[in-house]
Design a protein around this motif. Structure first.
Motif, PDB file in Angstrom:
ATOM      1  N   UNK A   1      93.854 123.886  -2.788  1.00  8.60           N
ATOM      2  CA  UNK A   1      92.785 122.897  -2.900  1.00  8.60           C
ATOM      3  C   UNK A   1      92.501 122.498  -4.345  1.00  8.60           C
ATOM      4  N   UNK A   2      93.074 123.233  -5.298  1.00 10.49           N
ATOM      5  CA  UNK A   2      92.917 122.893  -6.717  1.00 10.49           C
ATOM      6  C   UNK A   2      93.815 121.735  -7.137  1.00 10.49           C
ATOM      7  N   UNK A   3      94.805 121.418  -6.320  1.00 12.62           N
ATOM      8  CA  UNK A   3      95.772 120.382  -6.679  1.00 12.62           C
ATOM      9  C   UNK A   3      95.200 119.000  -6.352  1.00 12.62           C
ATOM     10  N   UNK A   4      94.155 118.663  -7.085  1.00 11.39           N
ATOM     11  CA  UNK A   4      93.481 117.378  -6.940  1.00 11.39           C
ATOM     12  C   UNK A   4      93.500 116.650  -8.272  1.00 11.39           C
ATOM     13  N   UNK A   5      93.687 115.326  -8.266  1.00 12.99           N
ATOM     14  CA  UNK A   5      93.733 114.581  -9.528  1.00 12.99           C
ATOM     15  C   UNK A   5      92.533 114.824 -10.430  1.00 12.99           C
TER      16      UNK A   5
ATOM     17  N   UNK B   1      96.961 124.575 -23.503  1.00 12.64           N
ATOM     18  CA  UNK B   1      96.981 123.558 -22.446  1.00 12.64           C
ATOM     19  C   UNK B   1      97.792 122.355 -22.904  1.00 12.64           C
ATOM     20  N   UNK B   2      97.575 121.927 -24.127  1.00  7.16           N
ATOM     21  CA  UNK B   2      98.320 120.787 -24.673  1.00  7.16           C
ATOM     22  C   UNK B   2      99.812 121.108 -24.728  1.00  7.16           C
ATOM     23  N   UNK B   3     100.159 122.313 -25.123  1.00  3.06           N
ATOM     24  CA  UNK B   3     101.571 122.717 -25.161  1.00  3.06           C
ATOM     25  C   UNK B   3     102.203 122.662 -23.778  1.00  3.06           C
ATOM     26  N   UNK B   4     101.469 123.095 -22.765  1.00  5.62           N
ATOM     27  CA  UNK B   4     101.987 123.028 -21.392  1.00  5.62           C
ATOM     28  C   UNK B   4     102.194 121.577 -20.988  1.00  5.62           C
ATOM     29  N   UNK B   5     101.230 120.716 -21.271  1.00  6.13           N
ATOM     30  CA  UNK B   5     101.361 119.298 -20.949  1.00  6.13           C
ATOM     31  C   UNK B   5     102.568 118.678 -21.654  1.00  6.13           C
ATOM     32  N   UNK B   6     102.722 118.977 -22.929  1.00  4.32           N
ATOM     33  CA  UNK B   6     103.814 118.402 -23.710  1.00  4.32           C
ATOM     34  C   UNK B   6     105.184 118.958 -23.316  1.00  4.32           C
ATOM     35  N   UNK B   7     105.189 120.110 -22.640  1.00  9.56           N
ATOM     36  CA  UNK B   7     106.471 120.697 -22.241  1.00  9.56           C
ATOM     37  C   UNK B   7     107.219 119.809 -21.253  1.00  9.56           C
TER      38      UNK B   7
ATOM     39  N   UNK C   1     100.320 110.865 -15.944  1.00 14.63           N
ATOM     40  CA  UNK C   1     100.787 111.827 -14.954  1.00 14.63           C
ATOM     41  C   UNK C   1     100.762 111.203 -13.566  1.00 14.63           C
ATOM     42  N   UNK C   2     101.813 111.483 -12.791  1.00 16.47           N
ATOM     43  CA  UNK C   2     101.832 111.046 -11.396  1.00 16.47           C
ATOM     44  C   UNK C   2     101.761 112.276 -10.494  1.00 16.47           C
ATOM     45  N   UNK C   3     101.901 112.099  -9.203  1.00 12.59           N
ATOM     46  CA  UNK C   3     101.734 113.213  -8.266  1.00 12.59           C
ATOM     47  C   UNK C   3     102.773 114.312  -8.480  1.00 12.59           C
ATOM     48  N   UNK C   4     103.973 113.954  -8.832  1.00 11.06           N
ATOM     49  CA  UNK C   4     105.008 114.958  -9.107  1.00 11.06           C
ATOM     50  C   UNK C   4     104.656 115.736 -10.376  1.00 11.06           C
ATOM     51  N   UNK C   5     104.183 115.027 -11.386  1.00  8.31           N
ATOM     52  CA  UNK C   5     103.758 115.682 -12.627  1.00  8.31           C
ATOM     53  C   UNK C   5     102.625 116.670 -12.356  1.00  8.31           C
ATOM     54  N   UNK C   6     101.691 116.297 -11.490  1.00 12.11           N
ATOM     55  CA  UNK C   6     100.579 117.190 -11.174  1.00 12.11           C
ATOM     56  C   UNK C   6     101.078 118.484 -10.547  1.00 12.11           C
ATOM     57  N   UNK C   7     102.062 118.381  -9.671  1.00 12.79           N
ATOM     58  CA  UNK C   7     102.632 119.580  -9.052  1.00 12.79           C
ATOM     59  C   UNK C   7     103.323 120.449 -10.093  1.00 12.79           C
ATOM     60  N   UNK C   8     104.051 119.824 -11.009  1.00 12.98           N
ATOM     61  CA  UNK C   8     104.721 120.565 -12.075  1.00 12.98           C
ATOM     62  C   UNK C   8     103.703 121.203 -13.017  1.00 12.98           C
ATOM     63  N   UNK C   9     102.657 120.472 -13.348  1.00 17.30           N
ATOM     64  CA  UNK C   9     101.609 120.999 -14.221  1.00 17.30           C
ATOM     65  C   UNK C   9     100.908 122.180 -13.552  1.00 17.30           C
ATOM     66  N   UNK C  10     100.605 122.047 -12.286  1.00 12.84           N
ATOM     67  CA  UNK C  10      99.982 123.111 -11.495  1.00 12.84           C
ATOM     68  C   UNK C  10     100.818 124.390 -11.598  1.00 12.84           C
ATOM     69  N   UNK C  11     102.116 124.270 -11.355  1.00 14.05           N
ATOM     70  CA  UNK C  11     103.011 125.432 -11.421  1.00 14.05           C
ATOM     71  C   UNK C  11     103.126 125.976 -12.843  1.00 14.05           C
ATOM     72  N   UNK C  12     103.189 125.094 -13.822  1.00 17.87           N
ATOM     73  CA  UNK C  12     103.313 125.521 -15.217  1.00 17.87           C
ATOM     74  C   UNK C  12     102.066 126.262 -15.681  1.00 17.87           C
ATOM     75  N   UNK C  13     100.906 125.809 -15.259  1.00 16.73           N
ATOM     76  CA  UNK C  13      99.654 126.498 -15.625  1.00 16.73           C
ATOM     77  C   UNK C  13      99.576 127.868 -14.973  1.00 16.73           C
TER      78      UNK C  13
END
Length: 78
Positions: free
Chosen positions: A52-56, A4-10, A29-41
C-alpha cells in the motif's frame, strides 16, 4: 537526505531531483520507475515497505519519500 538523492540518481541520473516538487507530475518518474525506486529504497535502507506504500503521493518529492521512510522507523541525521 543525500542517500535518498543517491538512490534516485542511481536509475535517473539525468535529473537534479532537488529542483523538483512533484517527480511524477513533472514527468521525472513513471509507474515503472516508482516500482524500481520502491525496491531500491527497501534494499538501501534494509526495510520492508507495504504494498500500500506504492502510491505516487509517497514518491512525490524528497520530503514525501523521507516521510515514508520515517514511517518505517528509518532515522535521518540531517
Amino acid at each position: 537526505m543525500k542517500k535518498i538523492i543517491d538512490v534516485l540518481k542511481s536509475f535517473r541520473p539525468e535529473y537534479d531531483f532537488e529542483k523538483y516538487d512533484d517527480f511524477v507530475g513533472e514527468g521525472l518518474l513513471d509507474s515503472v520507475d516508482l516500482q524500481e525506486l520502491y525496491a531500491a529504497l527497501e534494499a538501501e535502507y534494509e526495510i520492508e515497505l507495504a504494498g500500500t506504500d506504492l502510491l505516487p503521493q509517497n514518491f512525490r518529492n524528497i520530503e514525501t519519500i523521507r516521510e515514508l521512510l520515517e514511517s518505517r522507523d528509518v532515522k535521518f541525521e540531517d
